[in-house]
Design a protein around this motif. Sequence first.
Motif, PDB file in Angstrom:
ATOM      1  N   ASP A 128      25.884 -76.587  62.407  1.00 55.11           N
ATOM      2  CA  ASP A 128      25.250 -76.499  61.046  1.00 55.11           C
ATOM      3  C   ASP A 128      23.702 -77.653  61.885  1.00 55.11           C
ATOM      4  N   GLU A 129      23.057 -76.011  62.675  1.00 56.57           N
ATOM      5  CA  GLU A 129      22.334 -76.819  62.675  1.00 56.57           C
ATOM      6  C   GLU A 129      21.755 -78.245  64.209  1.00 56.57           C
ATOM      7  N   PRO A 130      22.992 -77.708  65.079  1.00 58.98           N
ATOM      8  CA  PRO A 130      23.428 -79.200  65.245  1.00 58.98           C
ATOM      9  C   PRO A 130      21.552 -79.599  66.663  1.00 58.98           C
ATOM     10  N   THR A 131      20.806 -78.749  66.617  1.00 58.26           N
ATOM     11  CA  THR A 131      19.672 -79.914  67.127  1.00 58.26           C
ATOM     12  C   THR A 131      18.554 -79.409  66.742  1.00 58.26           C
ATOM     13  N   LYS A 132      18.905 -79.926  64.575  1.00 61.43           N
ATOM     14  CA  LYS A 132      17.943 -79.776  64.895  1.00 61.43           C
ATOM     15  C   LYS A 132      17.200 -81.181  63.856  1.00 61.43           C
ATOM     16  N   PHE A 171      28.395 -78.680  73.792  1.00 59.34           N
ATOM     17  CA  PHE A 171      29.063 -78.094  74.034  1.00 59.34           C
ATOM     18  C   PHE A 171      29.679 -76.590  74.550  1.00 59.34           C
ATOM     19  N   LYS A 172      28.883 -76.963  75.998  1.00 65.95           N
ATOM     20  CA  LYS A 172      29.876 -75.874  77.007  1.00 65.95           C
ATOM     21  C   LYS A 172      30.501 -76.018  77.504  1.00 65.95           C
ATOM     22  N   LYS A 173      30.561 -77.708  77.532  1.00 64.25           N
ATOM     23  CA  LYS A 173      31.992 -78.529  77.971  1.00 64.25           C
ATOM     24  C   LYS A 173      32.987 -78.176  76.979  1.00 64.25           C
ATOM     25  N   ILE A 174      33.195 -78.494  75.628  1.00 64.54           N
ATOM     26  CA  ILE A 174      34.391 -78.018  75.053  1.00 64.54           C
ATOM     27  C   ILE A 174      34.738 -76.734  74.767  1.00 64.54           C
ATOM     28  N   LYS A 175      33.023 -75.678  75.817  1.00 63.38           N
ATOM     29  CA  LYS A 175      33.229 -73.619  76.071  1.00 63.38           C
ATOM     30  C   LYS A 175      34.809 -73.497  77.190  1.00 63.38           C
ATOM     31  N   LYS A 176      33.768 -75.096  78.435  1.00 67.96           N
ATOM     32  CA  LYS A 176      35.042 -74.376  78.868  1.00 67.96           C
ATOM     33  C   LYS A 176      36.055 -75.607  79.265  1.00 67.96           C
ATOM     34  N   GLU A 177      36.577 -76.634  78.921  1.00 69.77           N
ATOM     35  CA  GLU A 177      37.983 -76.755  78.729  1.00 69.77           C
ATOM     36  C   GLU A 177      38.696 -76.182  77.546  1.00 69.77           C
ATOM     37  N   SER A 178      38.216 -75.549  76.641  1.00 67.88           N
ATOM     38  CA  SER A 178      39.166 -74.747  75.574  1.00 67.88           C
ATOM     39  C   SER A 178      38.869 -73.663  75.362  1.00 67.88           C
ATOM     40  N   ASP A 179      39.043 -71.946  76.333  1.00 69.32           N
ATOM     41  CA  ASP A 179      39.166 -70.969  75.717  1.00 69.32           C
ATOM     42  C   ASP A 179      39.324 -70.488  74.233  1.00 69.32           C
ATOM     43  N   GLU A 180      39.562 -71.089  73.867  1.00 68.51           N
ATOM     44  CA  GLU A 180      40.891 -71.119  72.549  1.00 68.51           C
ATOM     45  C   GLU A 180      39.536 -70.917  71.385  1.00 68.51           C
ATOM     46  N   ILE A 181      38.877 -71.757  71.134  1.00 71.00           N
ATOM     47  CA  ILE A 181      37.648 -72.635  70.557  1.00 71.00           C
ATOM     48  C   ILE A 181      37.082 -71.416  69.751  1.00 71.00           C
ATOM     49  N   THR A 182      36.959 -71.131  68.821  1.00 71.66           N
ATOM     50  CA  THR A 182      35.862 -70.207  68.030  1.00 71.66           C
ATOM     51  C   THR A 182      34.770 -71.050  67.622  1.00 71.66           C
ATOM     52  N   PHE A 183      32.999 -70.828  68.087  1.00 71.20           N
ATOM     53  CA  PHE A 183      31.923 -71.688  67.288  1.00 71.20           C
ATOM     54  C   PHE A 183      31.162 -70.257  66.361  1.00 71.20           C
ATOM     55  N   LEU A 184      30.921 -70.534  65.490  1.00 70.79           N
ATOM     56  CA  LEU A 184      30.410 -70.047  64.967  1.00 70.79           C
ATOM     57  C   LEU A 184      28.728 -71.670  64.755  1.00 70.79           C
ATOM     58  N   ILE A 185      27.741 -71.287  65.130  1.00 69.94           N
ATOM     59  CA  ILE A 185      26.555 -71.680  65.149  1.00 69.94           C
ATOM     60  C   ILE A 185      25.358 -71.644  64.399  1.00 69.94           C
ATOM     61  N   ILE A 186      24.897 -72.282  63.560  1.00 66.66           N
ATOM     62  CA  ILE A 186      24.182 -71.961  62.370  1.00 66.66           C
ATOM     63  C   ILE A 186      22.583 -72.649  63.149  1.00 66.66           C
ATOM     64  N   THR A 187      21.802 -72.137  63.840  1.00 64.44           N
ATOM     65  CA  THR A 187      20.599 -72.288  64.279  1.00 64.44           C
ATOM     66  C   THR A 187      19.545 -71.747  63.865  1.00 64.44           C
ATOM     67  N   HIS A 188      18.147 -72.002  64.118  1.00 67.96           N
ATOM     68  CA  HIS A 188      17.130 -71.490  64.105  1.00 67.96           C
ATOM     69  C   HIS A 188      16.523 -71.221  65.225  1.00 67.96           C
ATOM     70  N   ASP A 189      16.474 -72.433  65.950  1.00 67.53           N
ATOM     71  CA  ASP A 189      16.428 -72.709  67.980  1.00 67.53           C
ATOM     72  C   ASP A 189      17.075 -71.998  68.918  1.00 67.53           C
ATOM     73  N   LEU A 190      16.457 -70.743  68.712  1.00 65.87           N
ATOM     74  CA  LEU A 190      15.875 -69.586  69.769  1.00 65.87           C
ATOM     75  C   LEU A 190      17.445 -69.634  71.281  1.00 65.87           C
ATOM     76  N   ASN A 191      16.278 -70.594  71.431  1.00 65.01           N
ATOM     77  CA  ASN A 191      16.636 -71.270  73.210  1.00 65.01           C
ATOM     78  C   ASN A 191      18.054 -71.433  72.816  1.00 65.01           C
ATOM     79  N   PHE A 192      18.736 -72.892  72.044  1.00 69.05           N
ATOM     80  CA  PHE A 192      19.826 -73.072  72.334  1.00 69.05           C
ATOM     81  C   PHE A 192      20.645 -71.794  71.864  1.00 69.05           C
ATOM     82  N   ALA A 193      20.592 -70.783  70.995  1.00 68.61           N
ATOM     83  CA  ALA A 193      21.160 -69.476  70.556  1.00 68.61           C
ATOM     84  C   ALA A 193      21.409 -69.172  72.020  1.00 68.61           C
ATOM     85  N   GLU A 194      20.279 -69.305  72.835  1.00 60.99           N
ATOM     86  CA  GLU A 194      20.346 -68.552  74.053  1.00 60.99           C
ATOM     87  C   GLU A 194      21.390 -68.880  75.456  1.00 60.99           C
ATOM     88  N   LYS A 195      21.507 -69.858  75.241  1.00 62.92           N
ATOM     89  CA  LYS A 195      22.484 -70.669  76.056  1.00 62.92           C
ATOM     90  C   LYS A 195      23.613 -70.466  75.976  1.00 62.92           C
TER      91      LYS A 195
END
Length: 313
Positions: free
Chosen positions: A178-182, A196-220
Amino acid sequence: MDNLLRVEDLRVCFILKEGVVRAVDGVSLSLRKGETLTLIGESGSGKSVLGMAILRLLPENAIIEGKILFNGLNLLEMEEEDVTKIRGKEIAWIPQNPATSLNPVMKVGSQIAEPMELHLKLNKKHSFRKTVELLKIFRILPPDVRILQYPHQYSGGMKQRALIAMGTSANPRLIIADEPTKGVDAIRRAQVASVFKKIKKESDEITFLIITHDLNFAEKLADRVAVMYCGRIIEVAEVRDFFNKPLHPYSIALLNSLPSRGLIPIAGPPPSMIKPPDGCRFRLRCRFASDKCSVEPPLLESERSLVRCWLYV
Protein backbone atom coordinates in the motif's frame (compact mmCIF):
# COMPACT_ATOMS: atom_id res chain seq x y z
CA MET A 1 -2.44 -17.79 -17.10
CA ASP A 2 -4.34 -18.91 -13.99
CA ASN A 3 -5.82 -16.35 -11.62
CA LEU A 4 -4.49 -16.41 -8.06
CA LEU A 5 -6.95 -13.76 -6.85
CA ARG A 6 -10.36 -12.84 -8.20
CA VAL A 7 -12.52 -10.07 -6.77
CA GLU A 8 -16.17 -10.20 -7.86
CA ASP A 9 -18.64 -7.32 -7.43
CA LEU A 10 -16.98 -6.19 -4.20
CA ARG A 11 -18.72 -3.46 -2.22
CA VAL A 12 -17.39 -1.84 0.96
CA CYS A 13 -19.47 0.77 2.79
CA PHE A 14 -18.84 2.73 5.96
CA ILE A 15 -21.75 4.05 8.01
CA LEU A 16 -20.96 7.56 9.23
CA LYS A 17 -23.08 10.34 10.74
CA GLU A 18 -22.80 12.23 7.46
CA GLY A 19 -24.11 9.27 5.47
CA VAL A 20 -22.94 6.05 3.82
CA VAL A 21 -19.46 6.15 2.26
CA ARG A 22 -19.31 3.72 -0.67
CA ALA A 23 -15.53 3.35 -0.70
CA VAL A 24 -15.55 0.30 -3.01
CA ASP A 25 -18.61 0.10 -5.23
CA GLY A 26 -18.98 -2.97 -7.41
CA VAL A 27 -15.32 -3.76 -8.14
CA SER A 28 -14.39 -6.88 -10.12
CA LEU A 29 -10.70 -7.56 -10.67
CA SER A 30 -8.33 -10.50 -11.17
CA LEU A 31 -4.63 -11.08 -10.56
CA ARG A 32 -2.76 -13.68 -12.56
CA LYS A 33 -0.20 -15.89 -10.84
CA GLY A 34 3.23 -14.27 -10.96
CA GLU A 35 2.14 -10.88 -12.32
CA THR A 36 2.41 -7.38 -10.88
CA LEU A 37 -0.79 -5.35 -11.02
CA THR A 38 -0.62 -1.71 -9.98
CA LEU A 39 -3.82 -0.08 -8.74
CA ILE A 40 -3.64 3.66 -9.38
CA GLY A 41 -5.85 6.72 -8.87
CA GLU A 42 -6.16 9.88 -6.82
CA SER A 43 -6.15 9.78 -3.02
CA GLY A 44 -9.56 8.82 -1.65
CA SER A 45 -10.58 6.71 -4.64
CA GLY A 46 -10.89 3.52 -2.55
CA LYS A 47 -7.59 1.83 -3.46
CA SER A 48 -6.34 1.17 0.08
CA VAL A 49 -9.80 0.07 1.25
CA LEU A 50 -9.84 -2.52 -1.54
CA GLY A 51 -6.43 -3.81 -0.43
CA MET A 52 -7.44 -4.03 3.23
CA ALA A 53 -10.73 -5.72 2.30
CA ILE A 54 -8.81 -8.55 0.62
CA LEU A 55 -7.08 -9.31 3.93
CA ARG A 56 -10.14 -8.44 6.04
CA LEU A 57 -8.27 -5.72 7.89
CA LEU A 58 -11.15 -3.23 7.83
CA PRO A 59 -12.72 -1.75 10.99
CA GLU A 60 -15.97 -3.09 12.46
CA ASN A 61 -18.11 -0.36 10.91
CA ALA A 62 -17.28 -1.63 7.41
CA ILE A 63 -20.02 -3.52 5.55
CA ILE A 64 -18.57 -5.89 2.93
CA GLU A 65 -20.45 -7.66 0.13
CA GLY A 66 -19.30 -9.67 -2.88
CA LYS A 67 -16.61 -12.31 -3.31
CA ILE A 68 -12.85 -12.37 -2.80
CA LEU A 69 -11.54 -15.64 -4.20
CA PHE A 70 -7.95 -16.50 -3.29
CA ASN A 71 -6.77 -19.72 -4.91
CA GLY A 72 -10.46 -20.66 -5.26
CA LEU A 73 -11.41 -19.97 -1.62
CA ASN A 74 -13.79 -17.12 -0.75
CA LEU A 75 -12.00 -15.16 1.97
CA LEU A 76 -15.23 -13.39 2.96
CA GLU A 77 -16.85 -16.70 3.93
CA MET A 78 -13.95 -17.95 6.05
CA GLU A 79 -13.70 -17.85 9.83
CA GLU A 80 -11.31 -15.22 11.20
CA GLU A 81 -9.06 -17.98 12.57
CA ASP A 82 -8.63 -19.43 9.06
CA VAL A 83 -8.01 -16.00 7.51
CA THR A 84 -5.29 -15.41 10.15
CA LYS A 85 -3.47 -18.50 8.88
CA ILE A 86 -3.47 -17.07 5.34
CA ARG A 87 -2.62 -13.51 6.38
CA GLY A 88 1.15 -13.15 6.48
CA LYS A 89 1.87 -16.63 5.15
CA GLU A 90 -0.06 -16.80 1.86
CA ILE A 91 -0.88 -13.09 1.52
CA ALA A 92 1.43 -10.43 2.91
CA TRP A 93 0.45 -6.82 3.60
CA ILE A 94 3.06 -4.05 3.39
CA PRO A 95 1.48 -0.93 4.96
CA GLN A 96 2.10 2.56 3.66
CA ASN A 97 3.65 4.24 6.70
CA PRO A 98 6.85 2.60 8.00
CA ALA A 99 7.21 5.19 10.77
CA THR A 100 4.01 3.97 12.48
CA SER A 101 3.88 0.37 11.23
CA LEU A 102 6.98 -0.89 13.05
CA ASN A 103 6.72 -1.56 16.79
CA PRO A 104 8.96 1.11 18.41
CA VAL A 105 9.83 -1.03 21.47
CA MET A 106 10.68 -4.22 19.55
CA LYS A 107 13.94 -4.86 17.70
CA VAL A 108 13.52 -4.71 13.93
CA GLY A 109 15.18 -8.10 13.49
CA SER A 110 12.61 -9.71 15.80
CA GLN A 111 9.78 -8.11 13.81
CA ILE A 112 11.16 -9.46 10.52
CA ALA A 113 11.66 -12.92 12.07
CA GLU A 114 8.18 -13.12 13.61
CA PRO A 115 6.29 -14.23 10.44
CA MET A 116 8.86 -16.99 9.86
CA GLU A 117 8.49 -18.27 13.41
CA LEU A 118 4.69 -18.04 13.30
CA HIS A 119 3.95 -19.37 9.80
CA LEU A 120 7.04 -21.41 8.84
CA LYS A 121 7.59 -22.74 12.38
CA LEU A 122 11.30 -21.85 12.32
CA ASN A 123 13.14 -21.83 15.64
CA LYS A 124 14.85 -18.67 16.94
CA LYS A 125 18.28 -19.66 15.64
CA HIS A 126 17.04 -20.47 12.13
CA SER A 127 14.84 -17.35 11.88
CA PHE A 128 17.78 -15.20 13.11
CA ARG A 129 19.98 -16.59 10.33
CA LYS A 130 17.25 -16.04 7.70
CA THR A 131 16.70 -12.48 8.96
CA VAL A 132 20.39 -11.68 8.52
CA GLU A 133 20.13 -12.95 4.93
CA LEU A 134 17.09 -10.74 4.30
CA LEU A 135 18.86 -7.69 5.73
CA LYS A 136 21.71 -8.32 3.30
CA ILE A 137 19.32 -8.74 0.36
CA PHE A 138 17.53 -5.49 1.15
CA ARG A 139 20.74 -3.56 1.81
CA ILE A 140 20.14 -2.93 5.51
CA LEU A 141 23.79 -2.97 6.49
CA PRO A 142 25.69 -4.14 8.45
CA PRO A 143 23.09 -6.90 9.09
CA ASP A 144 24.64 -8.23 12.31
CA VAL A 145 24.30 -4.73 13.81
CA ARG A 146 20.97 -3.72 12.28
CA ILE A 147 19.22 -6.92 13.39
CA LEU A 148 19.59 -5.82 17.03
CA GLN A 149 18.52 -2.21 16.54
CA TYR A 150 15.15 -0.51 17.12
CA PRO A 151 13.11 1.38 14.50
CA HIS A 152 14.26 4.82 15.72
CA GLN A 153 17.83 3.81 14.81
CA TYR A 154 16.82 3.22 11.17
CA SER A 155 16.56 5.84 8.44
CA GLY A 156 13.24 6.27 6.62
CA GLY A 157 14.50 4.28 3.65
CA MET A 158 15.72 1.43 5.86
CA LYS A 159 12.36 1.29 7.66
CA GLN A 160 10.59 0.97 4.30
CA ARG A 161 12.93 -1.83 3.20
CA ALA A 162 12.52 -3.54 6.59
CA LEU A 163 8.74 -3.63 6.08
CA ILE A 164 9.24 -5.20 2.65
CA ALA A 165 11.66 -7.74 4.18
CA MET A 166 9.04 -8.56 6.82
CA GLY A 167 6.34 -8.94 4.16
CA THR A 168 8.42 -11.37 2.09
CA SER A 169 9.98 -13.33 4.98
CA ALA A 170 7.37 -16.13 5.04
CA ASN A 171 7.50 -16.63 1.23
CA PRO A 172 3.92 -15.46 0.52
CA ARG A 173 2.19 -16.13 -2.78
CA LEU A 174 0.62 -12.65 -2.94
CA ILE A 175 2.10 -9.38 -1.66
CA ILE A 176 -0.15 -6.34 -1.33
CA ALA A 177 1.89 -3.15 -0.95
CA ASP A 178 0.00 0.00 0.00
CA GLU A 179 1.65 3.21 -1.27
CA PRO A 180 5.24 1.92 -0.85
CA THR A 181 6.72 5.22 -2.10
CA LYS A 182 4.46 7.60 -0.19
CA GLY A 183 6.36 10.48 1.40
CA VAL A 184 9.80 9.39 0.17
CA ASP A 185 12.22 11.30 -2.05
CA ALA A 186 13.37 10.31 -5.53
CA ILE A 187 16.42 8.37 -4.27
CA ARG A 188 14.34 6.29 -1.87
CA ARG A 189 11.69 5.69 -4.55
CA ALA A 190 14.42 4.28 -6.78
CA GLN A 191 15.62 2.08 -3.90
CA VAL A 192 12.11 0.73 -3.27
CA ALA A 193 11.62 0.04 -7.00
CA SER A 194 14.94 -1.81 -7.09
CA VAL A 195 13.89 -3.96 -4.09
CA PHE A 196 10.63 -4.98 -5.79
CA LYS A 197 12.47 -5.75 -9.03
CA LYS A 198 14.90 -7.93 -7.08
CA ILE A 199 12.02 -9.89 -5.53
CA LYS A 200 10.41 -10.39 -8.96
CA LYS A 201 13.70 -11.50 -10.49
CA GLU A 202 14.40 -14.06 -7.77
CA SER A 203 10.89 -15.54 -7.74
CA ASP A 204 8.60 -15.48 -10.75
CA GLU A 205 5.82 -17.11 -8.69
CA ILE A 206 5.18 -14.15 -6.35
CA THR A 207 2.15 -12.07 -7.33
CA PHE A 208 2.06 -8.35 -6.49
CA LEU A 209 -0.82 -5.94 -6.01
CA ILE A 210 0.81 -2.53 -5.64
CA ILE A 211 -1.48 0.32 -4.60
CA THR A 212 0.01 3.66 -5.58
CA HIS A 213 -0.61 7.15 -6.91
CA ASP A 214 3.02 7.26 -8.11
CA LEU A 215 2.62 6.76 -11.86
CA ASN A 216 6.35 6.63 -12.59
CA PHE A 217 6.76 3.87 -10.00
CA ALA A 218 3.80 1.99 -11.51
CA GLU A 219 5.28 2.20 -15.00
CA LYS A 220 8.59 0.70 -13.83
CA LEU A 221 7.08 -2.31 -12.07
CA ALA A 222 3.66 -3.18 -13.50
CA ASP A 223 2.64 -5.88 -15.92
CA ARG A 224 -0.89 -4.47 -15.90
CA VAL A 225 -2.47 -1.28 -14.58
CA ALA A 226 -5.94 -0.90 -13.07
CA VAL A 227 -7.35 2.61 -12.59
CA MET A 228 -9.75 3.30 -9.72
CA TYR A 229 -11.99 6.35 -9.53
CA CYS A 230 -14.61 7.10 -6.88
CA GLY A 231 -14.89 3.47 -5.75
CA ARG A 232 -14.97 1.88 -9.22
CA ILE A 233 -12.51 0.35 -11.66
CA ILE A 234 -12.64 2.42 -14.85
CA GLU A 235 -9.76 0.97 -16.88
CA VAL A 236 -7.56 -2.14 -16.89
CA ALA A 237 -4.72 -2.40 -19.41
CA GLU A 238 -1.31 -3.89 -20.09
CA VAL A 239 1.28 -1.43 -18.79
CA ARG A 240 2.68 -0.55 -22.22
CA ASP A 241 -0.78 0.03 -23.66
CA PHE A 242 -1.79 2.20 -20.71
CA PHE A 243 1.19 4.54 -20.77
CA ASN A 244 1.30 4.77 -24.58
CA LYS A 245 -2.42 4.99 -25.30
CA PRO A 246 -4.71 5.35 -22.24
CA LEU A 247 -8.40 5.01 -23.06
CA HIS A 248 -10.53 6.54 -20.31
CA PRO A 249 -10.63 10.37 -20.20
CA TYR A 250 -9.66 10.21 -16.52
CA SER A 251 -6.61 8.06 -17.34
CA ILE A 252 -5.60 10.54 -20.05
CA ALA A 253 -5.99 13.45 -17.61
CA LEU A 254 -4.07 11.57 -14.90
CA LEU A 255 -1.09 11.01 -17.21
CA ASN A 256 -1.24 14.60 -18.50
CA SER A 257 -0.88 15.80 -14.91
CA LEU A 258 2.67 14.38 -14.81
CA PRO A 259 5.49 16.97 -15.08
CA SER A 260 6.94 15.05 -18.03
CA ARG A 261 3.63 15.40 -19.90
CA GLY A 262 2.87 19.04 -19.28
CA LEU A 263 1.74 19.16 -15.62
CA ILE A 264 -1.86 19.86 -16.65
CA PRO A 265 -4.15 19.71 -13.59
CA ILE A 266 -7.35 17.66 -13.71
CA ALA A 267 -10.33 20.02 -13.85
CA GLY A 268 -12.60 20.20 -10.81
CA PRO A 269 -12.53 18.42 -7.44
CA PRO A 270 -13.04 14.65 -6.99
CA PRO A 271 -16.70 13.71 -6.38
CA SER A 272 -18.21 12.94 -2.98
CA MET A 273 -18.02 9.29 -1.95
CA ILE A 274 -21.29 9.80 -0.03
CA LYS A 275 -23.24 11.40 -2.88
CA PRO A 276 -21.45 10.51 -6.12
CA PRO A 277 -22.91 11.89 -9.37
CA ASP A 278 -25.38 9.79 -11.33
CA GLY A 279 -24.04 7.95 -14.34
CA CYS A 280 -20.33 8.15 -15.09
CA ARG A 281 -18.65 9.44 -11.96
CA PHE A 282 -16.07 11.38 -13.93
CA ARG A 283 -18.57 13.18 -16.17
CA LEU A 284 -18.60 16.48 -14.24
CA ARG A 285 -14.83 16.80 -14.81
CA CYS A 286 -14.73 15.32 -18.32
CA ARG A 287 -14.34 17.40 -21.50
CA PHE A 288 -15.90 14.57 -23.55
CA ALA A 289 -19.07 14.31 -21.41
CA SER A 290 -22.45 14.10 -23.18
CA ASP A 291 -26.06 13.42 -22.18
CA LYS A 292 -25.36 9.70 -22.56
CA CYS A 293 -22.93 9.90 -19.62
CA SER A 294 -25.81 10.43 -17.18
CA VAL A 295 -26.18 6.64 -17.39
CA GLU A 296 -23.40 4.53 -15.86
CA PRO A 297 -21.42 2.74 -18.62
CA PRO A 298 -20.42 -0.91 -18.17
CA LEU A 299 -16.79 -2.06 -18.15
CA LEU A 300 -16.30 -2.63 -21.88
CA GLU A 301 -13.65 -4.53 -23.85
CA SER A 302 -11.64 -2.38 -26.24
CA GLU A 303 -8.71 -4.05 -28.01
CA ARG A 304 -6.69 -5.61 -25.15
CA SER A 305 -8.06 -3.33 -22.43
CA LEU A 306 -11.18 -2.87 -20.32
CA VAL A 307 -12.66 0.63 -20.06
CA ARG A 308 -15.77 2.11 -18.43
CA CYS A 309 -16.71 4.82 -20.95
CA TRP A 310 -19.40 5.39 -23.59
CA LEU A 311 -16.77 6.62 -26.05
CA TYR A 312 -15.93 2.96 -26.77
CA VAL A 313 -19.39 1.60 -27.47
